[in-house]
Write an enzyme that holds these catalytic residues in place. Structure first.
Site, mmCIF file in Angstrom:
data_model
loop_
_atom_site.group_PDB
_atom_site.id
_atom_site.type_symbol
_atom_site.label_atom_id
_atom_site.label_comp_id
_atom_site.label_asym_id
_atom_site.label_seq_id
_atom_site.Cartn_x
_atom_site.Cartn_y
_atom_site.Cartn_z
ATOM 1 N N ARG A 63 -13.143 13.777 55.096
ATOM 2 C CA ARG A 63 -12.341 14.307 54.559
ATOM 3 C C ARG A 63 -13.080 15.638 53.280
ATOM 4 N NH1 ARG A 63 -8.861 13.281 58.178
ATOM 5 N NH2 ARG A 63 -8.527 11.393 57.908
ATOM 6 N N HIS B 273 -2.067 8.731 68.001
ATOM 7 C CA HIS B 273 -1.515 9.097 66.514
ATOM 8 C C HIS B 273 -0.009 10.381 67.323
ATOM 9 C CE1 HIS B 273 -5.436 9.376 64.752
ATOM 10 N NE2 HIS B 273 -4.502 9.496 63.768
ATOM 11 N N ASP C 235 -3.471 0.310 60.796
ATOM 12 C CA ASP C 235 -3.421 2.019 60.846
ATOM 13 C C ASP C 235 -2.235 2.197 60.613
ATOM 14 O OD1 ASP C 235 -4.852 3.872 61.567
ATOM 15 O OD2 ASP C 235 -5.038 3.803 63.266
#
Length: 335
Positions: free
Chosen positions: A73, A181, A249
């Site tokens: 990030r 995802h 998660d």
């Protein structure tokens, strides 16, 4: 003092809105997580971390995904860019454990300057030929013993720098050919094979303060994603022997089909300690926090033990470590 809220939550932008401040003050989440949309300048990140902690009135942990490669990030030119872990490990060869220690000790220094005090690493998922591309070059290798050794070095680099490592994705996400995802992966190998391979690095690192679940179904155990599976959570505690704080998660990932509130309640009922919920509208974050409520006493004890593992960083000589790392990598500083 009441127990912490059983959530780890994020913010929409670079600073907290009035509504977020009011929500966090009421919900008192255990901690927070940062994403790229929350990152601009060092001063801004420092201020946002202060916003989070002021909202809950304590030194709440703030984590981030800063593995290197695609998953980082904090990016250049302000922060150091790192190559994907697998590329870096291969460049270091036999010196991979030492090189990875230095890499994450330097990374920890950058995080600590921003008052970020946790990172979602080491990732000790086993790399195999089926491993999906979203995960493959984030792995540390294809041998359980090699991964465990490198994972320990990564954890030590964090801890020596005052950063709490988060062991992921417990009990193992590597043997999957789908991206959680977007889809729900299944692993169909035997439990004996899993114990000898995928689970082994997590057993070797079962003393770490925090871990993150995998949204994966292990067909040899049951038909439920690990995050929502009481049987898998018992295996993590009793067989792998992990007694640290277990966060999910992100429960907003497409691998889980329920609503945020349903997933939060299901994960806590299965045995997770705290719910990670990210990238969602404020209304969904509120619904998740309401559904999760406060930590159980057992989860609170694990949370307090994790926070007690935060250390004052040791002193380092950054130019010296950079020079050593460059030598280990044959002149390519970031592998």
């Amino acid at each position: 003092m009441s127990n912490f809220g059983a959530t780890i939550l994020d913010a929409d932008t670079l600073r907290l809105t009035k509504d977020e401040i009011a929500f966090f003050r009421e919900a008192d989440p255990f901690g927070f997580i940062l994403f790229a949309r929350n990152i601009d300048t060092p001063d801004q990140v420092y201020a946002l971390c202060s916003d989070f902690r002021e909202a809950v009135g304590r030194d709440a942990p703030i984590t981030i995904d800063q593995e290197g490669g695609r998953v980082q990030r904090l990016r250049g030119p302000t922060w150091r860019e790192w190559s994907p872990p697998l590329d870096f490990v291969r460049a270091a060869g036999d010196d991979a454990p030492r090189a990875m220690y230095i890499r994450y000790r330097l990374l920890a220094d950058e995080l600590k300057q921003l008052t970020i005090d946790s990172n979602c690493a080491p990732m000790v998922d086993l790399g195999v030929k089926e491993t999906h591309d979203f995960l493959r070059n984030r792995c540390y290798g294809t041998s359980a013993s090699e991964i465990a050794e490198i994972g320990r070095a990564v954890a030590d680099g964090h801890l020596d720098g005052g950063i709490l490592p988060v062991l992921k994705h417990i009990p193992g996400h590597g043997r999957t050919d789908l991206d959680s995802h977007h889809d729900l992966p299944h692993v169909d190998v035997s439990l004996d094979t899993l114990r000898e391979t995928d689970f082994a690095p997590f057993r070797a690192l079962n003393d770490l303060p925090m871990g993150m679940t995998a949204h994966v179904v292990y067909d040899a155990i049951d038909e439920v994603p690990a995050t929502l599976s009481p049987d898998t959570m018992r295996l993590i505690r009793d067989d792998i022997g992990f007694d640290g704080l277990i966060m999910t998660d992100d429960i907003g990932m497409k691998a889980l089909s329920g609503s945020p509130a349903q997933n939060a309640q299901g994960a806590l009922a299965a045995g997770c300690d705290v719910i990670l919920h990210c990238n969602a509208p404020l209304a969904d974050r509120i619904a998740c926090a309401n559904a999760a409520g406060q930590m159980t006493d057992a989860a609170q004890a694990r949370a307090e033990a994790a926070l007690a593992a935060r250390r004052t960083p040791d002193d380092i000589d950054i130019p010296s470590l950079n020079a050593e790392l460059e030598a280990l990598l044959g002149g390519q500083l970031n592998g």
